[in-house]
Design a protein around this motif. Structure first.
Motif, PDB file in Angstrom:
ATOM      1  N   GLU A  81       3.517  72.119  31.981  1.00  0.00           N
ATOM      2  CA  GLU A  81       4.896  72.580  32.190  1.00  0.00           C
ATOM      3  C   GLU A  81       5.512  71.859  33.383  1.00  0.00           C
ATOM      4  OE1 GLU A  81       7.062  76.792  32.029  1.00  0.00           O
ATOM      5  OE2 GLU A  81       5.853  76.532  33.859  1.00  0.00           O
ATOM      6  N   ASP A  82       4.749  71.732  34.460  1.00  0.00           N
ATOM      7  CA  ASP A  82       5.247  71.041  35.650  1.00  0.00           C
ATOM      8  C   ASP A  82       5.614  69.587  35.349  1.00  0.00           C
ATOM      9  OD1 ASP A  82       4.844  73.374  37.062  1.00  0.00           O
ATOM     10  OD2 ASP A  82       3.009  72.682  38.063  1.00  0.00           O
ATOM     11  N   ALA A  83       4.892  68.959  34.416  1.00  0.00           N
ATOM     12  CA  ALA A  83       5.131  67.550  34.079  1.00  0.00           C
ATOM     13  C   ALA A  83       6.284  67.363  33.095  1.00  0.00           C
ATOM     14  CB  ALA A  83       3.859  66.933  33.495  1.00  0.00           C
ATOM     15  N   GLY A  84       6.766  68.456  32.490  1.00  0.00           N
ATOM     16  CA  GLY A  84       7.896  68.361  31.573  1.00  0.00           C
ATOM     17  C   GLY A  84       7.541  68.370  30.098  1.00  0.00           C
ATOM     18  N   LEU A  85       6.284  68.637  29.765  1.00  0.00           N
ATOM     19  CA  LEU A  85       5.895  68.738  28.359  1.00  0.00           C
ATOM     20  C   LEU A  85       6.524  69.985  27.764  1.00  0.00           C
ATOM     21  CD1 LEU A  85       3.998  67.103  26.451  1.00  0.00           C
ATOM     22  CD2 LEU A  85       2.251  68.822  26.915  1.00  0.00           C
ATOM     23  N   ARG A  86       6.903  69.927  26.489  1.00  0.00           N
ATOM     24  CA  ARG A  86       7.555  71.064  25.843  1.00  0.00           C
ATOM     25  C   ARG A  86       6.845  71.442  24.551  1.00  0.00           C
ATOM     26  NH1 ARG A  86      13.814  69.080  25.941  1.00  0.00           N
ATOM     27  NH2 ARG A  86      13.963  68.687  28.174  1.00  0.00           N
ATOM     28  N   MET A  87       6.921  72.717  24.218  1.00  0.00           N
ATOM     29  CA  MET A  87       6.379  73.173  22.953  1.00  0.00           C
ATOM     30  C   MET A  87       7.126  72.453  21.824  1.00  0.00           C
ATOM     31  SD  MET A  87       5.371  77.021  21.915  1.00  0.00           S
ATOM     32  CE  MET A  87       6.946  77.627  21.380  1.00  0.00           C
ATOM     33  N   GLY A  88       6.397  71.937  20.859  1.00  0.00           N
ATOM     34  CA  GLY A  88       6.998  71.207  19.753  1.00  0.00           C
ATOM     35  C   GLY A  88       6.984  69.703  19.938  1.00  0.00           C
ATOM     36  N   ASP A  89       6.643  69.229  21.151  1.00  0.00           N
ATOM     37  CA  ASP A  89       6.528  67.783  21.361  1.00  0.00           C
ATOM     38  C   ASP A  89       5.438  67.221  20.450  1.00  0.00           C
ATOM     39  OD1 ASP A  89       8.472  67.732  23.322  1.00  0.00           O
ATOM     40  OD2 ASP A  89       7.092  67.425  24.992  1.00  0.00           O
ATOM     41  N   LYS A  90       5.703  66.045  19.894  1.00  0.00           N
ATOM     42  CA  LYS A  90       4.705  65.353  19.084  1.00  0.00           C
ATOM     43  C   LYS A  90       4.058  64.294  19.964  1.00  0.00           C
ATOM     44  CE  LYS A  90       3.954  62.785  14.849  1.00  0.00           C
ATOM     45  NZ  LYS A  90       4.541  62.319  13.601  1.00  0.00           N
ATOM     46  N   ILE A  91       2.735  64.341  20.074  1.00  0.00           N
ATOM     47  CA  ILE A  91       2.000  63.404  20.918  1.00  0.00           C
ATOM     48  C   ILE A  91       1.724  62.131  20.136  1.00  0.00           C
ATOM     49  CG2 ILE A  91      -0.086  63.027  22.271  1.00  0.00           C
ATOM     50  CD1 ILE A  91      -0.197  66.089  22.685  1.00  0.00           C
ATOM     51  N   MET A  92       2.289  61.025  20.609  1.00  0.00           N
ATOM     52  CA  MET A  92       2.133  59.736  19.937  1.00  0.00           C
ATOM     53  C   MET A  92       0.981  58.921  20.523  1.00  0.00           C
ATOM     54  SD  MET A  92       4.584  60.077  17.780  1.00  0.00           S
ATOM     55  CE  MET A  92       4.952  58.486  17.049  1.00  0.00           C
ATOM     56  N   GLN A  93       0.791  59.026  21.846  1.00  0.00           N
ATOM     57  CA  GLN A  93      -0.290  58.307  22.537  1.00  0.00           C
ATOM     58  C   GLN A  93      -0.856  59.159  23.668  1.00  0.00           C
ATOM     59  OE1 GLN A  93       0.664  54.521  24.274  1.00  0.00           O
ATOM     60  NE2 GLN A  93       1.009  53.520  22.305  1.00  0.00           N
ATOM     61  N   VAL A  94      -2.144  58.951  23.928  1.00  0.00           N
ATOM     62  CA  VAL A  94      -2.814  59.543  25.085  1.00  0.00           C
ATOM     63  C   VAL A  94      -3.539  58.413  25.805  1.00  0.00           C
ATOM     64  CG1 VAL A  94      -4.623  61.109  25.881  1.00  0.00           C
ATOM     65  CG2 VAL A  94      -3.135  61.803  24.006  1.00  0.00           C
ATOM     66  N   ASN A  95      -3.118  58.135  27.034  1.00  0.00           N
ATOM     67  CA  ASN A  95      -3.731  57.067  27.838  1.00  0.00           C
ATOM     68  C   ASN A  95      -3.874  55.763  27.054  1.00  0.00           C
ATOM     69  OD1 ASN A  95      -3.868  58.744  30.077  1.00  0.00           O
ATOM     70  ND2 ASN A  95      -5.959  59.385  29.665  1.00  0.00           N
ATOM     71  N   GLY A  96      -2.835  55.431  26.291  1.00  0.00           N
ATOM     72  CA  GLY A  96      -2.810  54.181  25.542  1.00  0.00           C
ATOM     73  C   GLY A  96      -3.442  54.251  24.166  1.00  0.00           C
ATOM     74  N   ASP A 148      -3.638  55.466  20.338  1.00  0.00           N
ATOM     75  CA  ASP A 148      -2.769  55.943  19.264  1.00  0.00           C
ATOM     76  C   ASP A 148      -3.235  57.316  18.778  1.00  0.00           C
ATOM     77  OD1 ASP A 148      -0.825  55.804  17.130  1.00  0.00           O
ATOM     78  OD2 ASP A 148      -2.494  55.342  15.788  1.00  0.00           O
ATOM     79  N   MET A 149      -2.291  58.249  18.650  1.00  0.00           N
ATOM     80  CA  MET A 149      -2.624  59.607  18.212  1.00  0.00           C
ATOM     81  C   MET A 149      -1.947  59.967  16.892  1.00  0.00           C
ATOM     82  SD  MET A 149      -4.650  60.786  20.542  1.00  0.00           S
ATOM     83  CE  MET A 149      -4.575  62.557  20.648  1.00  0.00           C
TER      84      MET A 149
END
Length: 125
Positions: A67-82, A84-85
């Protein structure tokens, strides 16, 4: 956002960096995920056409690192640390997010409001 597996994807993304919170031996991100290529996309409340097998944020802990970083419920994660997700199982996504030797998680996410903002700006004369 919907796409065909194996085909290139054009998406408006936002970079989000989450500093994991250390709690004893655990590193806490402060969010939960749903989805994955091994899950039923019809059960995903964030999949518009109920065919999207992407990884979505399903819960955010109030006051947590996500939450502090600005992530929101419903966000689709496309990459994690480079990494592909867009074509991973739920378990592969969970393991990528919770690596013990990584104190920071860098995400590329897309969300409806980002897509809408770009579409609206392009349709103005």
């Amino acid at each position: 956002m919907s796409f065909t597996p194996g085909q290139p994807v054009t998406a408006v993304v936002q970079r989000i960096e989450i500093q994991k919170l250390r709690h004893g031996d655990n590193l806490i991100l402060g969010f939960s995920i749903g989805g994955g290529i091994d899950q039923d996309p019809g059960q995903n409340p964030f999949s518009e056409d109920k065919t999207d097998k992407g990884i979505y944020v399903t819960r955010i802990s109030t006051g947590g690192p996500a939450e502090d970083a600005g992530l929101r419920m419903g966000d689709k994660i496309m990459q994690v640390n480079g990494w592909d997700m867009t074509m991973v199982t739920h378990d592969q996504a969970r393991k990528r997010l919770t690596k013990k030797n990584e104190d920071v998680v860098r995400l590329l996410v897309t969300r409806r409001s980002l897509e809408d903002a770009v579409k609206n700006s392009m349709s103005r004369p």
